[in-house]
Structures are given as C-alpha cells and as structure tokens.
Design a protein around this motif. Structure first.
Motif, PDB file in Angstrom:
ATOM      1  N   LYS A 160      45.438  22.576   9.263  1.00 23.75           N
ATOM      2  CA  LYS A 160      45.524  23.115   7.749  1.00 23.75           C
ATOM      3  C   LYS A 160      44.602  22.269   6.790  1.00 23.75           C
ATOM      4  CE  LYS A 160      49.248  23.533   4.422  1.00 23.75           C
ATOM      5  NZ  LYS A 160      50.689  23.503   4.225  1.00 23.75           N
ATOM      6  N   SER A 161      43.923  22.898   6.000  1.00 23.89           N
ATOM      7  CA  SER A 161      43.120  22.351   4.953  1.00 23.89           C
ATOM      8  C   SER A 161      43.971  21.551   3.818  1.00 23.89           C
ATOM      9  CB  SER A 161      42.163  23.439   4.173  1.00 23.89           C
ATOM     10  OG  SER A 161      42.752  24.304   3.451  1.00 23.89           O
ATOM     11  N   LEU A 162      43.503  20.583   3.278  1.00 20.79           N
ATOM     12  CA  LEU A 162      44.123  19.714   2.355  1.00 20.79           C
ATOM     13  C   LEU A 162      44.317  20.720   1.000  1.00 20.79           C
ATOM     14  CD1 LEU A 162      42.540  16.285   2.836  1.00 20.79           C
ATOM     15  CD2 LEU A 162      44.731  16.994   3.647  1.00 20.79           C
ATOM     16  N   ASP A 163      45.562  20.529   0.432  1.00 21.37           N
ATOM     17  CA  ASP A 163      45.673  21.299  -0.894  1.00 21.37           C
ATOM     18  C   ASP A 163      45.400  19.942  -2.164  1.00 21.37           C
ATOM     19  OD1 ASP A 163      48.000  19.830  -0.870  1.00 21.37           O
ATOM     20  OD2 ASP A 163      49.311  21.384  -0.473  1.00 21.37           O
ATOM     21  N   ARG A 164      45.674  20.516  -3.188  1.00 23.62           N
ATOM     22  CA  ARG A 164      45.334  19.616  -4.421  1.00 23.62           C
ATOM     23  C   ARG A 164      46.201  18.385  -4.512  1.00 23.62           C
ATOM     24  NH1 ARG A 164      45.123  23.157  -9.828  1.00 23.62           N
ATOM     25  NH2 ARG A 164      45.086  20.895 -10.740  1.00 23.62           N
ATOM     26  N   LEU A 210      55.777  13.840   3.713  1.00 23.89           N
ATOM     27  CA  LEU A 210      56.836  14.984   3.180  1.00 23.89           C
ATOM     28  C   LEU A 210      56.166  16.143   2.259  1.00 23.89           C
ATOM     29  CD1 LEU A 210      59.154  12.106   1.627  1.00 23.89           C
ATOM     30  CD2 LEU A 210      59.694  13.539   3.607  1.00 23.89           C
ATOM     31  N   HIS A 211      55.222  15.973   1.887  1.00 23.28           N
ATOM     32  CA  HIS A 211      54.842  17.316   1.465  1.00 23.28           C
ATOM     33  C   HIS A 211      54.458  18.195   2.375  1.00 23.28           C
ATOM     34  CE1 HIS A 211      52.412  19.711  -1.484  1.00 23.28           C
ATOM     35  NE2 HIS A 211      51.381  19.568  -0.333  1.00 23.28           N
ATOM     36  N   ARG A 212      53.959  17.518   3.477  1.00 21.46           N
ATOM     37  CA  ARG A 212      53.486  18.961   4.598  1.00 21.46           C
ATOM     38  C   ARG A 212      55.000  19.464   5.205  1.00 21.46           C
ATOM     39  NH1 ARG A 212      48.569  19.519   7.306  1.00 21.46           N
ATOM     40  NH2 ARG A 212      47.173  19.020   5.746  1.00 21.46           N
ATOM     41  N   GLY A 231      61.058  23.585   5.195  1.00 20.50           N
ATOM     42  CA  GLY A 231      60.915  23.176   3.753  1.00 20.50           C
ATOM     43  C   GLY A 231      61.323  24.349   2.971  1.00 20.50           C
ATOM     44  N   TYR A 232      60.907  25.347   3.253  1.00 22.90           N
ATOM     45  CA  TYR A 232      60.970  26.689   2.501  1.00 22.90           C
ATOM     46  C   TYR A 232      62.387  27.225   2.904  1.00 22.90           C
ATOM     47  CZ  TYR A 232      55.920  27.117   1.217  1.00 22.90           C
ATOM     48  OH  TYR A 232      54.908  26.712   0.513  1.00 22.90           O
ATOM     49  N   VAL A 233      62.876  27.247   3.969  1.00 26.31           N
ATOM     50  CA  VAL A 233      64.202  27.645   4.300  1.00 26.31           C
ATOM     51  C   VAL A 233      65.200  26.726   3.390  1.00 26.31           C
ATOM     52  CG1 VAL A 233      66.023  27.912   5.951  1.00 26.31           C
ATOM     53  CG2 VAL A 233      63.582  28.592   6.640  1.00 26.31           C
ATOM     54  N   ASN A 234      65.121  25.406   3.371  1.00 23.12           N
ATOM     55  CA  ASN A 234      65.645  24.672   2.421  1.00 23.12           C
ATOM     56  C   ASN A 234      66.137  25.196   0.975  1.00 23.12           C
ATOM     57  OD1 ASN A 234      66.608  22.492   4.188  1.00 23.12           O
ATOM     58  ND2 ASN A 234      64.975  21.229   3.806  1.00 23.12           N
TER      59      ASN A 234
END
Length: 327
Positions: A3-7, A176-178, A185-188
């Motif tokens: 996965k590429s890095l986001d901002r 934690l960001h990942r 994380g989205y289900v949370n």
C-alpha cells in the motif's frame, strides 16, 4: 501489492528527522517536555482509537502505569536496564492484563465503559499506594537505560533516549494509522454509529472492541515505559483518575480526526501547563479548565478541525482556480 503512503504517513515520516534535529537546536527544557509529551502522547493515542469506536476510557492510566511499573520493577529487582527488554516486558504485561480485562470491558458501552475502566485503574492505584516494597505513594526511581550493552553517559544518554523515543512514537503512530485505515478500523466507526447493524452483517462487535482495547493498552504501556525512563521515576499517580482524565482531555482538545492530533495536543497541553503554573501557581488548573471549555465551545471537534478547515479551504480554492482556467 504494498500500500502506498498517504499524506498522514508522509507527514509522520517527515516529522521524524525534524524531531531529532530539534534536539540539537532547542533549549534543553523544551526538548525534555517534548520527550515527556511523546510518552504521554502514545497514551492519548490509545484513548483516541477507542473514541473512534464510540468508547471513552477514563482509566487508560492503568496501562500507562503497568508499562512504567513493569520497567521499574524489572530494573529494581532484576537489575535489567536494557531499554528494548524493558519495552518488551511492559508490552507483555499490558497484553496479558488487557486480554483478561478485555473479556469484561467488551460487553459495556458509553458511561458504563468509562466508569468500569476508571474503577479498574483505581484498584491498581490503591494496591500500589499501599505496597511499601514499591515505595508506596512515593514510588521509586529508575536507572539510566542501556541499549544492547551500550551505556551512554551525560548528554549522549539524554540524546539517545530522545532519539529512540521519537522513532518509537512515530512507528506506533504509523501502525495505528494503518489500523484505523484497515477493515477493523472502519468497522469500529460503524460500531460507534450503529452496533446492531454491525452484528446483523455477521461481524462480532465484542471481538473487535476487545482487539481495539488490547491495542490501546499496548501502545499506552509503551508510552508508560518511555515516560518512566525519561523522568527516571514511577509512582501510583500514573494510574490515578486525574492522570487518566488528562489523556481524555488531550483527546478532546486535539480531536480524533487524525492520528497526529493527540501527539501535537499533548505537547500543547504540556506547554500550557508550564505557563499556567508560572502565571498562577495555586490556581493553574482553572487556566487548563478555561482552555478546555473554550475548545469545546468554539472547536467541538478539537484543534485538528482548524487544520481540516484550512485543507478544505485550500482544496476549494484550487478547484475554483482550475474551473476558471478550464472555462
């Protein structure tokens, strides 16, 4: 495929060399506050990821204390001073305790979750305060850490601990960001909005809450170890309700919109506290309370909402400019 890095991840990676470079430029007292705030910032991150699931922990000091005391007891009774081994011991202690308590915590929500977490932390506070072998309410000191057999002294010891702390904090923030960007994380977030629908979709909300609880405990314990080594001391106040309340304060003050927000908010809180004590030594808590009140009134989503608004405004400006050129 990687996965590429986001901002956010790029920003965290760019922040690491800046943090390290500041240690050679800024006054020693500011660097010390930065180091301390990075340790407590990890605990605030633990509070934040639980808030993403609609859970507010008023007892996160429990694992902050477990990490610090695990490191302190290993140094005091076993003579272990290696930082990496102390981190492992603190992490193992937090995972073991949270795996057991998580079975209980995952069944509760809202005020019941908050009060139960507070009660558990106060039980540990009472035990430590009455244990004379661990210094009772005074606690005890920790030795200067070593690093795989290397034992720096003087300024080299301070810089070594600061640099390793910076690297570990950034690594935890990235992890934690990942996690927040993962399906769990989205289900949370879905649990926070409508837990019943999550259950209807065939996902166990209890299991995901326990995973989040254990992850928050782990990162809080790491913060406890780093904080204890930075100050060279541990005491039962680490798990007192006032300490846990401070972590919730930071999460609300900074906002939960970005993983970097609690880290920045913790440092801001430390600086506000320093100047509040200097301005009003006897009533400095009133100044912190006023800051909290103003933040809730005018920035209900926390200080990070200012950054979000600026980013949205810039996107809107760029979009209008592109539309004008296209027209």
């Amino acid at each position: 495929m990687t996965k590429s890095l986001d901002r956010t991840e790029l920003g965290l990676l760019l922040a690491l060399p800046i943090l390290i470079g500041l240690a050679f430029i800024l006054p020693k007292w500011i660097v010390n506050y930065m180091q301390v705030s990075m340790g407590t910032g990890l605990v605030a991150l633990g509070v934040m990821i639980q808030m993403r699931a609609g859970l507010v922990s008023f007892g996160q000091g429990l694992y902050f204390c477990i990490g610090g005391y695990a490191a302190g007891m290993a140094a005091k009774f076993w003579g272990i001073t290696d930082l990496f081994l102390l981190l492992i011991l603190g992490l193992v202690g937090a995972v073991l305790v949270s795996s057991i308590l998580g079975i209980l915590m995952r069944r509760y929500r809202e005020i019941f979750y908050a009060m139960l977490s507070l009660a558990l932390s106060m039980i540990l506070f009472g035990l430590l305060s009455s244990t004379e072998e661990l210094g009772s309410t005074d606690g005890f000191n920790l030795p200067t850490p070593t690093y795989l057999g290397w034992a720096p002294e003087g300024r080299a010891a301070l810089l070594s601990l600061y640099i390793i702390t910076s690297c570990l904090v950034i690594a935890c923030a990235l992890a934690l960001h990942r996690f927040l960007q993962s399906p769990v994380g989205y289900v949370n977030e879905a649990i926070r909005e409508n837990e019943l629908r999550v259950e209807y979709l065939g996902t166990s909300a209890h299991r995901l809450v326990q995973i989040t609880y254990m992850l928050a405990a782990s990162v809080s314990a790491i913060g406890g170890v780093l904080w204890a080594l930075a100050l060279g001391h541990v005491d039962p106040e680490m798990t007192n309700w006032t300490t846990s309340g401070q972590f919730v304060f930071v999460a609300i003050l900074s906002g939960i919109g970005n993983i970097a927000a609690p880290l920045i908010g913790t440092f801001i809180l430390e600086i506000v506290r320093v100047y509040a004590v200097e301005i009003s030594p006897n009533t400095w808590q009133m100044i912190l309370g006023t800051v909290m009140l103003l933040t809730i009134l005018f920035l209900p989503k926390g200080l990070w909402s200012l950054v979000s608004k600026m980013g949205n405004k810039q996107k809107s400006t760029d979009g209008d400019a592109a539309q004008s050129v296209g027209g």
